[in-house]
Design a protein around this motif. Structure first.
Motif, short mmCIF file in Angstrom:
data_model
loop_
_atom_site.label_atom_id
_atom_site.label_comp_id
_atom_site.label_asym_id
_atom_site.label_seq_id
_atom_site.Cartn_x
_atom_site.Cartn_y
_atom_site.Cartn_z
N ARG A 194 -6.78 0.47 4.19
CA ARG A 194 -5.40 0.77 3.79
C ARG A 194 -4.70 1.62 4.85
O ARG A 194 -3.54 1.38 5.19
N ARG A 195 -5.40 2.62 5.37
CA ARG A 195 -4.80 3.49 6.38
C ARG A 195 -4.38 2.68 7.61
O ARG A 195 -3.28 2.83 8.13
N GLU A 249 0.50 4.27 -2.64
CA GLU A 249 0.30 5.65 -2.19
C GLU A 249 1.40 6.58 -2.70
O GLU A 249 1.15 7.76 -2.95
N GLU A 250 2.61 6.07 -2.88
CA GLU A 250 3.74 6.91 -3.31
C GLU A 250 3.81 7.07 -4.82
O GLU A 250 4.63 7.85 -5.31
N SER A 251 2.97 6.37 -5.56
CA SER A 251 3.01 6.41 -7.02
C SER A 251 1.80 7.13 -7.58
O SER A 251 0.67 6.65 -7.45
N ALA A 252 2.03 8.25 -8.25
CA ALA A 252 0.92 8.98 -8.88
C ALA A 252 0.23 8.10 -9.92
O ALA A 252 -0.99 8.12 -10.04
N ARG A 283 -1.95 5.49 -8.08
CA ARG A 283 -3.13 6.14 -7.51
C ARG A 283 -4.14 6.48 -8.61
O ARG A 283 -5.35 6.31 -8.43
N TRP A 310 0.82 -1.21 0.00
CA TRP A 310 0.00 0.00 0.00
C TRP A 310 0.85 1.26 0.00
O TRP A 310 0.48 2.27 -0.60
N ARG A 311 2.02 1.20 0.64
CA ARG A 311 2.92 2.37 0.61
C ARG A 311 3.40 2.63 -0.82
O ARG A 311 3.46 3.79 -1.25
N VAL A 312 3.71 1.57 -1.56
CA VAL A 312 4.13 1.73 -2.96
C VAL A 312 3.01 2.38 -3.77
O VAL A 312 3.24 3.30 -4.56
N GLN A 345 -1.42 0.36 6.77
CA GLN A 345 -0.17 1.12 6.71
C GLN A 345 0.30 1.56 8.09
O GLN A 345 1.50 1.75 8.30
#
Length: 132
Positions: A89-90, A33-36, A39, A29-31, A93
């Motif tokens: 997800r929150r 969230e960090e990828s426009a 997302r 999920w971090r990957v 994470q």
């Protein structure tokens, strides 16, 4: 509504991978969230689900092409599902225990589906002080 509630809870009970609660999912999920790009893909998938659901509702209810209710219902249902997934997800994470995440997701799903079934007549209503 009952079928959608059952489907979500069944996924929750069976540990469906689509919910992303299983151990090790925090890094995934971090990957995302960090990828426009990722997302944006999630948003595209949500938009497509809404389109397909609206088409299905239109077909199943016999709604005419100018009836907005299939689109409105689909938007509400998909938004509730998206909100539940976002909260999962929150919590994942935040590295909460998967069993705690499942229990909270069950509680949140109950609240979300209750609102979809009954509406929001008393939510966020400002209470005014009574005059003396």
């Amino acid at each position: 509504m009952a079928a959608l509630r059952r489907a979500f809870l069944t996924e929750l009970d069976h540990g469906a991978a689509t919910l992303g609660i299983n151990p090790g999912m925090a890094a995934f999920w971090r990957v995302v969230e960090e990828s426009a790009a990722l997302r944006a893909r999630v948003r595209q998938m949500r938009d497509r689900a809404e389109e397909l659901l609206a088409e299905t509702l239109r077909s199943e209810t016999g709604a005419t092409g100018d009836d907005p209710m299939p689109r409105i219902a689909a938007a509400l249902l998909v938004a509730a599902d998206a909100a539940l997934h976002a909260e999962i997800r929150r919590r994942v994470q935040a590295e909460q225990d998967p069993d705690v995440v499942r229990a909270e997701a069950r509680r949140m799903a109950g609240a979300a589906f209750d609102v979809l079934e009954k509406g929001l007549p008393a939510y966020a209503v400002r209470r005014t002080a009574k005059a003396p």
